[in-house]
Design an enzyme around this catalytic site. Structure first.
Site, PDB file in Angstrom:
ATOM      1  N   HIS A 156       0.841  -1.202   0.000  1.00  0.00           N
ATOM      2  CA  HIS A 156       0.000   0.000   0.000  1.00  0.00           C
ATOM      3  C   HIS A 156       0.878   1.256   0.000  1.00  0.00           C
ATOM      4  O   HIS A 156       2.060   1.189   0.323  1.00  0.00           O
ATOM      5  CB  HIS A 156      -0.905   0.035   1.239  1.00  0.00           C
ATOM      6  CG  HIS A 156      -2.110  -0.846   1.119  1.00  0.00           C
ATOM      7  ND1 HIS A 156      -2.084  -2.178   1.443  1.00  0.00           N
ATOM      8  CD2 HIS A 156      -3.379  -0.573   0.696  1.00  0.00           C
ATOM      9  CE1 HIS A 156      -3.287  -2.708   1.229  1.00  0.00           C
ATOM     10  NE2 HIS A 156      -4.097  -1.760   0.780  1.00  0.00           N
ATOM     11  N   LYS A 160      -0.428   4.765   4.673  1.00  0.00           N
ATOM     12  CA  LYS A 160      -1.257   3.784   5.402  1.00  0.00           C
ATOM     13  C   LYS A 160      -0.693   3.548   6.802  1.00  0.00           C
ATOM     14  O   LYS A 160       0.510   3.384   6.968  1.00  0.00           O
ATOM     15  CB  LYS A 160      -1.336   2.468   4.615  1.00  0.00           C
ATOM     16  CG  LYS A 160      -2.286   1.469   5.248  1.00  0.00           C
ATOM     17  CD  LYS A 160      -2.730   0.390   4.288  1.00  0.00           C
ATOM     18  CE  LYS A 160      -3.639  -0.621   4.956  1.00  0.00           C
ATOM     19  NZ  LYS A 160      -4.900  -0.011   5.421  1.00  0.00           N
TER      20      LYS A 160
HETATM   21  P1  NAD Z   1      -7.377   9.360   5.431  1.00  0.00           P
HETATM   22  O1  NAD Z   1      -6.450   9.571   6.598  1.00  0.00           O
HETATM   23  O2  NAD Z   1      -7.051  10.025   4.146  1.00  0.00           O
HETATM   24  O3  NAD Z   1      -8.881   9.758   5.837  1.00  0.00           O
HETATM   25  C1  NAD Z   1      -9.460   9.553   7.091  1.00  0.00           C
HETATM   26  C2  NAD Z   1     -10.267  10.807   7.405  1.00  0.00           C
HETATM   27  O4  NAD Z   1     -11.048  10.562   8.584  1.00  0.00           O
HETATM   28  C3  NAD Z   1      -9.376  12.024   7.690  1.00  0.00           C
HETATM   29  O5  NAD Z   1      -9.790  13.113   6.899  1.00  0.00           O
HETATM   30  C4  NAD Z   1      -9.588  12.272   9.173  1.00  0.00           C
HETATM   31  O6  NAD Z   1      -9.466  13.636   9.540  1.00  0.00           O
HETATM   32  C5  NAD Z   1     -11.020  11.752   9.333  1.00  0.00           C
HETATM   33  N1  NAD Z   1     -11.375  11.503  10.739  1.00  0.00           N
HETATM   34  C6  NAD Z   1     -10.618  10.979  11.740  1.00  0.00           C
HETATM   35  N2  NAD Z   1     -11.317  10.955  12.883  1.00  0.00           N
HETATM   36  C7  NAD Z   1     -12.541  11.475  12.617  1.00  0.00           C
HETATM   37  C8  NAD Z   1     -13.709  11.730  13.400  1.00  0.00           C
HETATM   38  N3  NAD Z   1     -13.741  11.451  14.714  1.00  0.00           N
HETATM   39  N4  NAD Z   1     -14.791  12.257  12.797  1.00  0.00           N
HETATM   40  C9  NAD Z   1     -14.781  12.550  11.476  1.00  0.00           C
HETATM   41  N5  NAD Z   1     -13.692  12.356  10.684  1.00  0.00           N
HETATM   42  C10 NAD Z   1     -12.603  11.817  11.248  1.00  0.00           C
HETATM   43  O7  NAD Z   1      -7.424   7.775   5.252  1.00  0.00           O
HETATM   44  P2  NAD Z   1      -7.996   6.938   4.020  1.00  0.00           P
HETATM   45  O8  NAD Z   1      -6.870   6.510   3.138  1.00  0.00           O
HETATM   46  O9  NAD Z   1      -9.175   7.619   3.422  1.00  0.00           O
HETATM   47  O10 NAD Z   1      -8.451   5.602   4.787  1.00  0.00           O
HETATM   48  C11 NAD Z   1      -9.394   5.665   5.840  1.00  0.00           C
HETATM   49  C12 NAD Z   1      -9.656   4.251   6.355  1.00  0.00           C
HETATM   50  O11 NAD Z   1     -10.303   3.483   5.330  1.00  0.00           O
HETATM   51  C13 NAD Z   1      -8.403   3.461   6.728  1.00  0.00           C
HETATM   52  O12 NAD Z   1      -8.683   2.662   7.855  1.00  0.00           O
HETATM   53  C14 NAD Z   1      -8.156   2.582   5.504  1.00  0.00           C
HETATM   54  O13 NAD Z   1      -7.428   1.417   5.793  1.00  0.00           O
HETATM   55  C15 NAD Z   1      -9.581   2.270   5.130  1.00  0.00           C
HETATM   56  N6  NAD Z   1      -9.796   1.843   3.726  1.00  0.00           N
HETATM   57  C16 NAD Z   1     -10.691   0.853   3.549  1.00  0.00           C
HETATM   58  C17 NAD Z   1     -11.031   0.457   2.259  1.00  0.00           C
HETATM   59  C18 NAD Z   1     -12.133  -0.552   2.083  1.00  0.00           C
HETATM   60  O14 NAD Z   1     -12.482  -0.870   0.926  1.00  0.00           O
HETATM   61  N7  NAD Z   1     -12.727  -1.055   3.152  1.00  0.00           N
HETATM   62  C19 NAD Z   1     -10.416   1.062   1.163  1.00  0.00           C
HETATM   63  C20 NAD Z   1      -9.489   2.083   1.380  1.00  0.00           C
HETATM   64  C21 NAD Z   1      -9.188   2.487   2.687  1.00  0.00           C
END
Ligand code: NAD
Length: 268
Positions: A156, A160
């Site tokens: 990744h 991450k």
């Molecule tokens: P990122 O850090 O870019 O985004 C996360 C966002 O959540 C940030 O903007 C952060 O400020 C916000 N956040 C944190 N705490 C919060 C709260 N209490 N209230 C509201 N917003 C809050 O990360 P990302 O790359 O978008 O990934 C996010 C998550 O999704 C990770 O755990 C990643 O592993 C997961 N993910 C899952 C899949 C899937 O298909 N299931 C795919 C991609 C990423």
């Protein structure tokens, strides 16, 4: 119109999700929240996406967003997901969780919420990876553990924060299910130093991080004289966003329960 809210709307996935909801037939974006104190609070959601004002301001009040939505999609952090799960239960809002890296107590919060509302929880929302889960389970059930060693490799992007990825662990769980064992009894999440020879039946993981890789996964079944490799490469986060929005549409009006993407996709 089905009203969908996005918590963590300014994140990498959050922005994709906002765009996907805006483009979806019969969908209305009920709003987005961000981390309290985060830079995005108070800004217009459209401007964050670089597409001009939408008249929807990023807020910090998650309870209000859950109350105003038919479904809420969460790609945030494990701690935030545990709090959001409680709000979903309280407001009986369908809840789609893609966030990975949850600890046991945070997973318990999702299970608890699922007794009161529909929760779709999946470490990977793409159609391809969910098909891969099924194929890996089937292959692991067919291949003798004394002959075939299972190793799972993932790569990744450099941002991450959890490892191995939720998807890699999901693939491990699928392989363990195929073999009729619990993953945590056989997993080797990493190796370092004098590890000794490989234990028969273990499921090993290797984690790579770097660049802008959206998500690569490979499962290797290694025997003497041959290897079978099966994998998936995501080249755009859009596949996850499309899957999550599909899950949100599917979850609205479902009875309480903890669902997986295989339920949404009809692979169950
Ligand atoms: P990122 O850090 O870019 O985004 C996360 C966002 O959540 C940030 O903007 C952060 O400020 C916000 N956040 C944190 N705490 C919060 C709260 N209490 N209230 C509201 N917003 C809050 O990360 P990302 O790359 O978008 O990934 C996010 C998550 O999704 C990770 O755990 C990643 O592993 C997961 N993910 C899952 C899949 C899937 O298909 N299931 C795919 C991609 C990423």
């Amino acid at each position: 119109m089905t009203k969908i809210g996005i918590v963590g709307c300014a994140g990498r996935m959050g922005q994709m999700l906002v765009a996907e909801v805006l483009a979806g037939d019969g969908l209305e974006l009920s709003g987005g929240t961000e981390r309290p104190g985060g830079d995005a609070i108070g800004r217009d959601l459209g401007e964050i996406l670089g597409r001009g004002r939408l008249g929807l301001i990023v807020g910090g009040d998650a309870l209000a967003l859950f109350a105003a939505s038919d479904a809420v999609i969460d790609f945030t952090s494990p701690a935030a997901a545990a709090v959001h799960a409680q709000l979903a239960a309280e407001t009986r809002t369908a809840y789609v969780v893609g966030t990975t890296g949850l600890a046991a107590d945070q997973e318990a919060a999702l299970r608890q919420a699922a007794t009161r509302t529909a929760v779709v929880w999946a470490p990977n929302m793409s159609v391809g990876v969910n098909l891969l889960f099924s194929l890996v389970e089937q292959m692991a059930g067919l291949l003798d553990p004394a002959t075939y060693d299972i190793e799972i490799l993932e790569m990744h992007h450099r941002h991450k924060v959890d490892a191995p990825s939720g998807t890699a662990l999901g693939l491990g769980r699928a392989a363990a299910r195929g073999r009729g064992v619990e993953l945590d009894a056989v997993w080797q999440k990493s190796r370092d130093g004098q590890t000794g020879p490989r234990r028969a039946g273990d499921i090993g993981f290797a984690t790579l991080r770097g660049g802008d890789v959206v998500g690569d996964h490979k499962v290797v079944f290694a025997a003497d004289g041959e290897r079978i490799e099966i994998g998936h490469k995501a080249s755009s986060r859009q596949v996850f966003a499309k899957g999550a929005v599909r899950a949100a549409r599917w979850a609205c009006g479902r009875p309480p329960g903890l669902y997986a993407m295989k339920d949404v996709l009809g692979l169950a």
